[in-house]
Design a protein around this motif. Structure first.
Motif, PDB file in Angstrom:
ATOM      1  N   ASP A 192       0.918  -1.274   0.203  1.00 44.74           N
ATOM      2  CA  ASP A 192      -0.038  -0.023   0.164  1.00 44.74           C
ATOM      3  C   ASP A 192       0.836   1.374   0.098  1.00 44.74           C
ATOM      4  OD1 ASP A 192      -2.244  -1.174  -0.074  1.00 44.74           O
ATOM      5  OD2 ASP A 192      -2.772  -1.047   1.914  1.00 44.74           O
ATOM      6  N   TYR A 236       2.784   1.780  -3.476  1.00 48.19           N
ATOM      7  CA  TYR A 236       1.624   2.124  -4.559  1.00 48.19           C
ATOM      8  C   TYR A 236       1.359   3.573  -4.524  1.00 48.19           C
ATOM      9  CZ  TYR A 236      -3.009   2.280  -6.876  1.00 48.19           C
ATOM     10  OH  TYR A 236      -4.105   2.507  -8.100  1.00 48.19           O
ATOM     11  N   ALA A 272      -6.621  -9.495 -10.952  1.00 43.26           N
ATOM     12  CA  ALA A 272      -7.398  -9.960  -9.752  1.00 43.26           C
ATOM     13  C   ALA A 272      -7.890  -8.649  -8.848  1.00 43.26           C
ATOM     14  CB  ALA A 272      -6.418 -10.644  -8.835  1.00 43.26           C
ATOM     15  N   PHE A 273      -8.377  -8.794  -7.761  1.00 36.50           N
ATOM     16  CA  PHE A 273      -8.510  -7.645  -6.877  1.00 36.50           C
ATOM     17  C   PHE A 273      -8.932  -8.281  -5.453  1.00 36.50           C
ATOM     18  CE2 PHE A 273     -10.878  -4.455  -4.593  1.00 36.50           C
ATOM     19  CZ  PHE A 273      -9.875  -3.464  -4.735  1.00 36.50           C
ATOM     20  N   GLY A 278      -5.067  -0.660 -10.359  1.00 35.11           N
ATOM     21  CA  GLY A 278      -5.850  -0.492  -9.188  1.00 35.11           C
ATOM     22  C   GLY A 278      -7.161   0.357  -9.466  1.00 35.11           C
ATOM     23  N   PHE A 279      -7.490   0.910 -10.688  1.00 39.83           N
ATOM     24  CA  PHE A 279      -8.693   1.644 -11.014  1.00 39.83           C
ATOM     25  C   PHE A 279      -9.659   0.456 -11.606  1.00 39.83           C
ATOM     26  CE2 PHE A 279      -7.912   6.374 -10.964  1.00 39.83           C
ATOM     27  CZ  PHE A 279      -7.029   6.293 -10.072  1.00 39.83           C
ATOM     28  N   HIS A 280      -9.526  -0.427 -12.292  1.00 36.69           N
ATOM     29  CA  HIS A 280     -10.269  -1.555 -12.641  1.00 36.69           C
ATOM     30  C   HIS A 280     -10.006  -2.672 -12.002  1.00 36.69           C
ATOM     31  CE1 HIS A 280      -7.344  -2.806 -15.476  1.00 36.69           C
ATOM     32  NE2 HIS A 280      -8.116  -3.761 -15.637  1.00 36.69           N
ATOM     33  N   ALA A 281      -9.110  -2.929 -11.614  1.00 44.39           N
ATOM     34  CA  ALA A 281      -8.538  -4.345 -11.116  1.00 44.39           C
ATOM     35  C   ALA A 281      -7.240  -3.991 -10.487  1.00 44.39           C
ATOM     36  CB  ALA A 281      -8.633  -5.535 -12.032  1.00 44.39           C
ATOM     37  N   ASP A 292      -5.322  -4.627  -7.141  1.00 38.14           N
ATOM     38  CA  ASP A 292      -4.805  -4.024  -5.729  1.00 38.14           C
ATOM     39  C   ASP A 292      -3.120  -3.950  -5.839  1.00 38.14           C
ATOM     40  OD1 ASP A 292      -3.908  -6.483  -3.885  1.00 38.14           O
ATOM     41  OD2 ASP A 292      -5.253  -7.039  -5.497  1.00 38.14           O
ATOM     42  N   LEU A 324     -14.132   0.240 -10.374  1.00 40.24           N
ATOM     43  CA  LEU A 324     -13.934  -1.039  -9.800  1.00 40.24           C
ATOM     44  C   LEU A 324     -15.195  -2.072 -10.517  1.00 40.24           C
ATOM     45  CD1 LEU A 324     -11.263  -2.144  -8.712  1.00 40.24           C
ATOM     46  CD2 LEU A 324     -12.411  -1.678  -6.348  1.00 40.24           C
ATOM     47  N   PHE A 345     -15.430  -2.776 -13.808  1.00 48.81           N
ATOM     48  CA  PHE A 345     -14.373  -3.306 -14.343  1.00 48.81           C
ATOM     49  C   PHE A 345     -13.576  -2.544 -15.579  1.00 48.81           C
ATOM     50  CE2 PHE A 345     -11.839  -6.673 -16.567  1.00 48.81           C
ATOM     51  CZ  PHE A 345     -11.059  -7.283 -15.536  1.00 48.81           C
ATOM     52  N   PHE A 378     -18.162  -9.678  -6.771  1.00 49.85           N
ATOM     53  CA  PHE A 378     -18.288  -8.321  -6.945  1.00 49.85           C
ATOM     54  C   PHE A 378     -18.022  -7.732  -8.377  1.00 49.85           C
ATOM     55  CE2 PHE A 378     -16.523  -4.019  -6.680  1.00 49.85           C
ATOM     56  CZ  PHE A 378     -17.430  -3.429  -5.789  1.00 49.85           C
ATOM     57  N   GLY A 379     -18.993  -7.192  -9.027  1.00 46.74           N
ATOM     58  CA  GLY A 379     -18.497  -6.811 -10.305  1.00 46.74           C
ATOM     59  C   GLY A 379     -18.359  -7.926 -11.237  1.00 46.74           C
ATOM     60  N   ALA A 380     -17.241  -7.793 -11.990  1.00 47.15           N
ATOM     61  CA  ALA A 380     -16.838  -8.756 -12.954  1.00 47.15           C
ATOM     62  C   ALA A 380     -16.108 -10.109 -12.315  1.00 47.15           C
ATOM     63  CB  ALA A 380     -15.648  -8.247 -13.750  1.00 47.15           C
ATOM     64  N   TRP A 381     -16.039 -10.039 -10.835  1.00 49.39           N
ATOM     65  CA  TRP A 381     -15.308 -11.275 -10.054  1.00 49.39           C
ATOM     66  C   TRP A 381     -16.567 -12.286  -9.644  1.00 49.39           C
ATOM     67  CZ3 TRP A 381     -13.202  -6.114  -9.318  1.00 49.39           C
ATOM     68  CH2 TRP A 381     -12.043  -5.981  -9.816  1.00 49.39           C
ATOM     69  N   LEU A 419     -13.421  -3.596   0.900  1.00 45.65           N
ATOM     70  CA  LEU A 419     -13.490  -4.784  -0.059  1.00 45.65           C
ATOM     71  C   LEU A 419     -12.066  -5.109  -0.446  1.00 45.65           C
ATOM     72  CD1 LEU A 419     -16.035  -4.670  -1.933  1.00 45.65           C
ATOM     73  CD2 LEU A 419     -15.202  -2.913  -3.394  1.00 45.65           C
ATOM     74  N   VAL A 420     -11.182  -4.507  -0.397  1.00 42.68           N
ATOM     75  CA  VAL A 420      -9.780  -4.869  -0.937  1.00 42.68           C
ATOM     76  C   VAL A 420      -9.255  -6.265   0.096  1.00 42.68           C
ATOM     77  CG1 VAL A 420      -7.947  -3.305   0.036  1.00 42.68           C
ATOM     78  CG2 VAL A 420      -7.610  -4.332  -2.095  1.00 42.68           C
TER      79      VAL A 420
END
Lengths: 251, 251, 251, 251
Positions: free
Chosen positions: A84, A87, B10-11, B34-37, B39, B66, B69, C11-14, C66-67
């Motif tokens: 974190d 990043y 992944a996320f 990090g903005f669509h997937a 972490d 997120l 996606f 969650f979303g696409a996952w 979430l993360v």
């Protein structure tokens, strides 16, 4: 002596603090990186403000907790802390590159700083992130804490920090926010403390007794204390009047 | 010819795609930021995987979405696009620095790529972010689009992109996802297309007619198509069998 | 005896877990409410699945993480816990109203449940949220914990919970995830445990010694254990074979 | 005539607008539900403020866009709009239940409202969410728009809305924010407009020509216009002085 202030703590449509006024008194800015505050537009503007005023830019990484403003401790693993922080260092650095300035230091924000002061794995994880990113960055830490030790053990240059506007206790810890007297809001009182720290290396504890030693390379003035710009300006004036050179940390 | 694949999508607790299998066939990885997937832990692992396999790392920035996606167009201003992309470039770069590798390219993800292809202000904002960050990065774009033009106008090296597994139309646009035949899921068909692109610079449109010219420096194989690793492996094998050198984009 | 399972943790696409297979064996579903998993589309689908199979719907509120999938303890104030839980109860209830079903229970997810078991202010805050929302909801709690006490003190109906697939210690706590033997993955072993809980009100501790008493109104089978649907099916079959009526908690 | 104001648009540590001052002049509050503003603590406080002042509470759902304050159009599917709105209605309703008040209306916030005015699938999705949640809620819409039509077609009670502080064009649309004259910041001008709307059912367009008809059941005064509380107070005073009864929409 360096004076550091938190900066860029707006988010989207919501305003931040009195950044320009604070920055005029300071020499180093701790810039929010998006996890507790500081969206990308705010980061760009904040780095640009630092560039225009010629102030040093540092990262102010946090736990990922926007709604809690990074003030809530989290049971994050060292790997979570390390990645974190990494990043956030990178994210801020992109704006530094865009503005043609160099990032100079790292100071944890809120809960991650408070946890790292006492928790060795968190302290080491923060230091590892900085080492991985740029070994030449100054690593801010409260003197006498695990955070400072972790920075030194990792080979980082540690900038020991004091607070002009926060009361301390005999044991060298801060009086917790929310307790009476935790915040020092009188500009002259804060300024006088800063001068003793800079010239004598001591601070008078709130719970009585002799002044305790407090080594400081940088003095923090909080941006969210009522009257913060007046406090910051008074601190700078008093330091200069006492013959203390106010300047950023060295290369 | 370069082969690029999306990676690190992944996320948190949720899994990504078959990253290692895809990466074995590819030469360049577009890493989620990090903005669509993606972490920070996923980003660290993904960059490390690229390092171990000796593949080129690139950024795969997205709109901040997120839950969607990154597949939903947003009415973001150019300043929002520029700073969102800059933030993500920096964030990924921190992991590259941590792993001792260099970032090599940038490819927009999902909706931001699709919007930038047709919307000049978005295209320019993306190019400006890359210029501000690192002018030597390859800038991926569909040939004949405003995105490629913006990259060239900004002085970036543009890598023209083709898709082994997406049908195209006579006008040079992709058949939209969701329409019948949009995805090419047969490995040998995809591989044969890749070979024609690489050797002849043409692709046969789905709506009939003559092959159309399609210049490509890099061929994308999607990671989320059913059987994606087989498609990617078939594309690589076929290119090599046809005497096309599969290698990353140059320095 | 009620059998409860976590559900809707996509969650979303996952993707989420094997929801339909788990739900066939269960009588109550703990549905993620968006803070650790469960976007609005997933919530709508999950409630609809429960409606179609005739299973009871309950809320599965979490810390906002979430993360971290809600698995990290946070220093949240009681007011933060109370309002975060209230928010999630309402959000899920909207989908229940949309589907024409009634919400029946509340079970904390991950860290918020584990903290509430031992921390009285958190336990009370959770109970207060449920009281404010709907006093008739069943309040799930580990027997002998502050969470159960808080529910009872607030006048809620407490459903005492046991875990078919988690080892326990002599002191009545769960063997922490990550320690050897924490998860019971053999369907027949889990099923036999469930039968002893249901018929004799005891469970054999992992650290040896006599069976300890364990009152249970509902038995949890986790959805993320390897082979979870087989475990859940085995538990249900074994309970029914032993003459235990498997049915949801009463009105 | 009802007077509606946006409310509860704080988030975490960041402040909202002059809520209490606005609410004193208003009869209905549109309360942010967490997607563009309004964390759970803010929602609890805001509903409580409405309860204390005896004002009607309504939901103010948004696209999920905290950093953009819900002001950016997104390519959301009807299913995404429907479930996002439903989620937010439920979340706010939990605080209403906790405070012992009833939710009375729904007004889309920012981009979702502006899109729904012109896009039939979005308009229908919003109406479907309200029907699924509570058919008795008032559904706010600009007169002569697809949003209003969708509400009526779904069997909802539509409250036609006018804006005291926004200029309109001859075609009945609002002058877009950002254009000169879009905002009416003089309290007396706004108040005079409100009176003509209430008494004559007309509004004078900014681009000249005759007054155009404008049916209104509720008049909005924005909370983020400079001097907003003075505008709201002036509107209320002027309406009352003109003999217009200022009261919330009926049961």
């Amino acid at each position: 002596m360096d004076i550091n202030v938190d900066m860029g703590e707006a988010f989207g449509a919501w305003p931040g603090g009195p950044d320009e006024a604070m920055l005029r008194a300071a020499t180093s800015a701790n810039v929010a990186c998006g996890f507790h505050a500081g969206d990308p537009r705010t980061m760009a503007r904040t780095v640009d403000l630092c560039r225009r005023l010629g102030r040093n830019v540092g990262a102010h990484p946090s736990y990922p907790d926007l709604v809690g403003f990074g003030r809530r401790a989290m049971a994050a693993t060292p790997e979570e802390v390390r990645t974190d922080v990494l990043y956030q260092l990178g994210a801020l650095d992109a704006f530094c590159r865009g503005a043609g300035v160099r990032m100079r230091h790292v100071k944890g924000h809120g809960a991650i700083y408070n946890v790292a002061v006492k928790d060795a794995p968190t302290a080491r994880a923060m230091a590892e992130a900085v080492v991985a990113f740029d070994k030449t960055l100054w690593f801010f830490a409260l003197p006498g804490t695990l955070l400072g030790e972790a920075g030194q053990a990792a080979g980082l240059r540690v900038a020991w920090e004091a607070f002009a506007d926060r009361a301390v206790r005999r044991d060298g810890t801060l009086v917790p926010r929310g307790q009476p007297g935790a915040l020092i809001t009188d500009p002259e009182t804060a300024a006088a403390r800063a001068v003793r720290i800079a010239r004598e290396g001591v601070v008078v504890p709130a719970d009585g007794g002799e002044p305790i030693p407090w080594r400081a390379d940088t003095i923090c003035v909080h941006s969210d204390t009522p009257g913060a710009p007046e406090i910051a300006a008074a601190v700078r004036r008093a330091l200069e009047a006492a013959g203390v050179e106010v300047r950023p940390l060295g290369e």
